[in-house]
Scaffold this active site. Sequence first.
Site, PDB file in Angstrom:
ATOM      1  N   ILE A 155      44.551   9.493  28.209  1.00 18.95           N
ATOM      2  CA  ILE A 155      43.146   9.373  27.838  1.00 18.95           C
ATOM      3  C   ILE A 155      42.425   8.413  28.769  1.00 18.95           C
ATOM      4  O   ILE A 155      41.346   8.720  29.297  1.00 18.95           O
ATOM      5  CB  ILE A 155      43.018   8.944  26.361  1.00 18.95           C
ATOM      6  CG1 ILE A 155      43.492  10.092  25.456  1.00 18.95           C
ATOM      7  CG2 ILE A 155      41.582   8.562  26.030  1.00 18.95           C
ATOM      8  CD1 ILE A 155      43.574   9.738  23.997  1.00 18.95           C
ATOM      9  N   VAL A 234      37.265   3.888  22.128  1.00 19.65           N
ATOM     10  CA  VAL A 234      37.731   5.228  21.807  1.00 19.65           C
ATOM     11  C   VAL A 234      39.228   5.224  21.512  1.00 19.65           C
ATOM     12  O   VAL A 234      39.863   6.280  21.483  1.00 19.65           O
ATOM     13  CB  VAL A 234      37.422   6.207  22.964  1.00 19.65           C
ATOM     14  CG1 VAL A 234      35.927   6.440  23.078  1.00 19.65           C
ATOM     15  CG2 VAL A 234      38.000   5.697  24.288  1.00 19.65           C
ATOM     16  N   GLY A 235      39.790   4.032  21.301  1.00 12.44           N
ATOM     17  CA  GLY A 235      41.219   3.909  21.043  1.00 12.44           C
ATOM     18  C   GLY A 235      41.513   3.817  19.558  1.00 12.44           C
ATOM     19  O   GLY A 235      41.539   4.821  18.851  1.00 12.44           O
ATOM     20  N   ARG A 236      41.701   2.606  19.064  1.00 14.38           N
ATOM     21  CA  ARG A 236      41.957   2.364  17.646  1.00 14.38           C
ATOM     22  C   ARG A 236      41.079   1.209  17.177  1.00 14.38           C
ATOM     23  O   ARG A 236      40.920   0.200  17.862  1.00 14.38           O
ATOM     24  CB  ARG A 236      43.443   2.041  17.412  1.00 14.38           C
ATOM     25  CG  ARG A 236      44.331   3.281  17.419  1.00 14.38           C
ATOM     26  CD  ARG A 236      44.044   4.130  16.192  1.00 14.38           C
ATOM     27  NE  ARG A 236      44.851   5.325  16.107  1.00 14.38           N
ATOM     28  CZ  ARG A 236      44.458   6.524  16.478  1.00 14.38           C
ATOM     29  NH1 ARG A 236      43.266   6.676  17.036  1.00 14.38           N
ATOM     30  NH2 ARG A 236      45.228   7.585  16.304  1.00 14.38           N
ATOM     31  N   ASP A 260      33.721   4.529  18.250  1.00 17.86           N
ATOM     32  CA  ASP A 260      34.112   5.800  17.639  1.00 17.86           C
ATOM     33  C   ASP A 260      35.176   5.607  16.578  1.00 17.86           C
ATOM     34  O   ASP A 260      35.440   6.516  15.798  1.00 17.86           O
ATOM     35  CB  ASP A 260      34.637   6.758  18.720  1.00 17.86           C
ATOM     36  CG  ASP A 260      34.872   8.149  18.170  1.00 17.86           C
ATOM     37  OD1 ASP A 260      33.934   8.721  17.585  1.00 17.86           O
ATOM     38  OD2 ASP A 260      36.005   8.664  18.297  1.00 17.86           O
ATOM     39  N   GLU A 265      38.466   3.427   7.839  1.00 15.45           N
ATOM     40  CA  GLU A 265      37.662   4.647   7.950  1.00 15.45           C
ATOM     41  C   GLU A 265      37.835   5.508   6.708  1.00 15.45           C
ATOM     42  O   GLU A 265      38.948   5.606   6.182  1.00 15.45           O
ATOM     43  CB  GLU A 265      38.094   5.451   9.187  1.00 15.45           C
ATOM     44  CG  GLU A 265      37.874   4.738  10.505  1.00 15.45           C
ATOM     45  CD  GLU A 265      38.368   5.540  11.703  1.00 15.45           C
ATOM     46  OE1 GLU A 265      38.156   5.112  12.844  1.00 15.45           O
ATOM     47  OE2 GLU A 265      38.989   6.619  11.479  1.00 15.45           O
ATOM     48  N   HIS A 284      34.678   8.643  14.381  1.00 14.09           N
ATOM     49  CA  HIS A 284      35.954   9.157  14.899  1.00 14.09           C
ATOM     50  C   HIS A 284      35.831  10.611  15.359  1.00 14.09           C
ATOM     51  O   HIS A 284      36.630  11.478  14.968  1.00 14.09           O
ATOM     52  CB  HIS A 284      37.045   9.033  13.835  1.00 14.09           C
ATOM     53  CG  HIS A 284      38.406   8.802  14.423  1.00 14.09           C
ATOM     54  ND1 HIS A 284      39.342   7.958  13.868  1.00 14.09           N
ATOM     55  CD2 HIS A 284      38.995   9.307  15.529  1.00 14.09           C
ATOM     56  CE1 HIS A 284      40.446   7.959  14.598  1.00 14.09           C
ATOM     57  NE2 HIS A 284      40.255   8.774  15.619  1.00 14.09           N
ATOM     58  N   SER A 285      34.846  10.868  16.179  1.00 13.31           N
ATOM     59  CA  SER A 285      34.520  12.237  16.582  1.00 13.31           C
ATOM     60  C   SER A 285      34.661  12.489  18.074  1.00 13.31           C
ATOM     61  O   SER A 285      34.399  13.601  18.533  1.00 13.31           O
ATOM     62  CB  SER A 285      33.074  12.565  16.157  1.00 13.31           C
ATOM     63  OG  SER A 285      32.906  12.410  14.769  1.00 13.31           O
ATOM     64  N   ALA A 286      35.055  11.489  18.855  1.00 12.35           N
ATOM     65  CA  ALA A 286      35.075  11.650  20.312  1.00 12.35           C
ATOM     66  C   ALA A 286      36.113  12.664  20.773  1.00 12.35           C
ATOM     67  O   ALA A 286      35.894  13.376  21.751  1.00 12.35           O
ATOM     68  CB  ALA A 286      35.341  10.303  20.988  1.00 12.35           C
ATOM     69  N   GLY A 287      37.241  12.736  20.094  1.00  6.55           N
ATOM     70  CA  GLY A 287      38.319  13.610  20.551  1.00  6.55           C
ATOM     71  C   GLY A 287      38.935  14.402  19.423  1.00  6.55           C
ATOM     72  O   GLY A 287      40.156  14.356  19.224  1.00  6.55           O
TER      73      GLY A 287
END
Length: 321
Positions: A155, A234-236, A260, A265, A284-287
């Site tokens: 990534i 975009v990780g955690r 993200d 969540e 949480h929608s990037a990937g």
Amino acid sequence: MPGPGPVPVPPAPDLLARARVLVAPTVGEPVVRGLERITGRPVERESGSAPCEPYLYVGASLTDALRTGRLTWFHSVNAGTDALLDSGPWPADALLTRTVGRMGERIAQYVLAWVLAECQSVTEFAAQHARAEWRRIPSELVAGQTALVYGTGRIGSAVAGLLRGCGIRTVGVARGPRAVPPPGFDLVIGADADTEELGTARWVVAALPLTGATEGYFGARRFAAVRGASFVNVGRGATVHMEALGAALRAGTVRRAVLDVLAEEPAAPGADCWQLPRTVITSHSAGITADEDVVSDFEACWDELCAGRTPTLAVDVARGY
């Protein structure tokens, strides 16, 4: 950051040849049909109890009842496996693989979109439009600026490659420096040498997995070294100390934040994260993983296992990625 761990051991081809194929109830029919095509055997919906025979399983989580010594292989429909590994002891000798698919490409485009939106003042122009206000805002060029990308795996490399294509200098942060940077990076430095680069970066991109070594990784010390960069995670979510990020945003050392992922969540409507200044949260929608990603990555792992090789997508359960 954690160091290298032992290489996962794949199940023997003869064990794989007689294993039953189970899937979680939430796995879609296109995935089931794909698994049947690849394995040449029927796929069963998990019923709550473990089979008496060896079995492989495809899903997002694993119940205690299925964490048995007869589990030979678990293929996760997600790229991150921290929640899966944290929810109980992992069965000895069970292989764990994950789905990446085109996630790197999707996340890279997500990061680039926010980088360009910031430089073109998209948020400010949208606000002006809502007020029927006409005011020119100068744009900012991305070429020649620096992005510091934490995480140099699939990534992180995809993110760096797309940013580099726009003329952005890409610096990766890994466990240690690399004499030959991975594709997409101009330079890779060690995690203990990032302070200077944090001070010169225009964007700081977090693409780290969640492990014992990365929890709270982005805290007061690192944010204090930032000098006006925007932060994109975009990780955690749990790799970021949210109070430290909030303090940096209010002090202006962090210009903006795009998150993200969050530690908890979904975020409740009254959660403090919604009140962070100059911050956008994208649920949480990037990937998001597509069915075709699960099927293609399972097939790649299956082919490698049938050839007696450890899959490229195997997870070292000791490290968590």
